[in-house]
Enzyme design. Sequence first.
Site, PDB file in Angstrom:
ATOM      1  N   ASP A 100       1.122  -3.090  -2.241  1.00  0.00           N
ATOM      2  CA  ASP A 100       1.873  -2.196  -1.345  1.00  0.00           C
ATOM      3  C   ASP A 100       3.093  -1.641  -2.065  1.00  0.00           C
ATOM      4  O   ASP A 100       3.368  -0.449  -2.012  1.00  0.00           O
ATOM      5  CB  ASP A 100       2.347  -2.965  -0.109  1.00  0.00           C
ATOM      6  CG  ASP A 100       1.250  -3.117   0.927  1.00  0.00           C
ATOM      7  OD1 ASP A 100       0.208  -2.474   0.774  1.00  0.00           O
ATOM      8  OD2 ASP A 100       1.448  -3.887   1.887  1.00  0.00           O
TER       9      ASP A 100
ATOM     10  N   ASP B 130       4.549  -7.104   0.309  1.00  0.00           N
ATOM     11  CA  ASP B 130       3.409  -6.778   1.171  1.00  0.00           C
ATOM     12  C   ASP B 130       3.932  -6.543   2.583  1.00  0.00           C
ATOM     13  O   ASP B 130       4.559  -7.429   3.175  1.00  0.00           O
ATOM     14  CB  ASP B 130       2.415  -7.948   1.150  1.00  0.00           C
ATOM     15  CG  ASP B 130       0.997  -7.474   1.374  1.00  0.00           C
ATOM     16  OD1 ASP B 130       0.688  -6.330   1.004  1.00  0.00           O
ATOM     17  OD2 ASP B 130       0.198  -8.242   1.937  1.00  0.00           O
TER      18      ASP B 130
ATOM     19  N   LYS C 187       3.379  -6.028   6.522  1.00  0.00           N
ATOM     20  CA  LYS C 187       2.376  -6.412   7.520  1.00  0.00           C
ATOM     21  C   LYS C 187       2.865  -6.034   8.912  1.00  0.00           C
ATOM     22  O   LYS C 187       4.069  -6.082   9.175  1.00  0.00           O
ATOM     23  CB  LYS C 187       2.148  -7.936   7.494  1.00  0.00           C
ATOM     24  CG  LYS C 187       1.626  -8.472   6.179  1.00  0.00           C
ATOM     25  CD  LYS C 187       0.170  -8.154   5.992  1.00  0.00           C
ATOM     26  CE  LYS C 187      -0.338  -8.652   4.648  1.00  0.00           C
ATOM     27  NZ  LYS C 187      -1.615  -8.069   4.277  1.00  0.00           N
TER      28      LYS C 187
END
Length: 362
Positions: A256, A269, A271
């Site tokens: 990411d 990352d 989420k």
Amino acid sequence: MSYCFHAFCVTVARMFLVKRVVCVRGIVWLQCTSLPLRNFSACHRLGSPKRRSPYSSEDSERYSSLVRSVASCRVSSQTPETLRAEDELVYGRVVKAAMPSTKPQTREPTRLHPFSLSQKTTDTQEPESEPPVRIVLNRGQGGSSAPSVTRILQQTLSPEQTFYLERWKRRMIEELGEDGFKEYSQKLFSQGKLFHSTVDALLTSSATGTDEHPLCLSEVQGYMESISHVLEDVSAVRAIESTVKHDTLNYLGIVDCVARYRGVLCVIDWKTSEKPKPFLSNTYDNPIQVAAYAGALNDDGNYKYQVDHGLIVVAYKDGSPAHAHQLSSELMLQYWKTWLLRLEKFTVQRSCDTSTALSEKR
DNA sequence: GGATCCTTCTTCTTCTTC
């Protein structure tokens, strides 16, 4: 004692209009006509001072001592057989779930090097003023057949994970119907994608110094508000949505983001989640995913620097502050070991599948 | 143009009182 207990039950049943009395592990449960199943202490407290019944003149002190007396004998009066019988009475027969009881592998993986023995060093500084890298995945060129991190993790879930996921799915389908569940899943995915693309656009525009404000749809406004406090600590963005490949171990993935979080270079990352995830353990396989990306990045010649840390940011739609779980290099190494075991499991499965397919062809 | 790939998510017991 049994006579005393019986007399106690009859008296209490009359006092509180009890329909059913059950004793579970020494705790007396009463189901009243006007109350759900409650334990005696709750029921007793509800019943004696406030509720006016024909029995309100009864001596409550007397019964409370009786309860203490019953509770005090709970250990000696129970055996494994009676416990099993009580469980069956209250919860029904035990239905064994299809969960193979394979013990987790304890053997040490063979390759442990990605963070400690990488050829790159953290001293190798790329100019941080440069715009972030974005290496697009191109499966067509080069004929790469390397499996992805997501695929490997999905196909090597533990029996417990598979069990709970399937149970959750079954319950959701019961509640929403097949089509409703499909719609619900698609909505979750599209929200996640939109959130990612909005974060990417925001980071790119701030890294490149362009004034263009990224499109922020109302659908992801809450998520963006949720991560605003995390973004304040993010700097020196080096990569966004960029492909990383581990040539030696033959797997790939798309990170990411690679950036500094509170001064430390991390694989980040993003989420989204409907449920709060305040602890790292709530994020299931996400730390393994991050460690796998970092390991690949450290092996990938396209990146001249090394990343030893990770960050998982869980954003919430209602705008409540995101949880940011930072992974130290020690933790990353631990998750890397788990990743290697999953990778090995995947490889073994795949070779088994291939040989089965070949034998079926013949 | 169609097929495939990488992602995007989803799990862990559940209730009470103070």
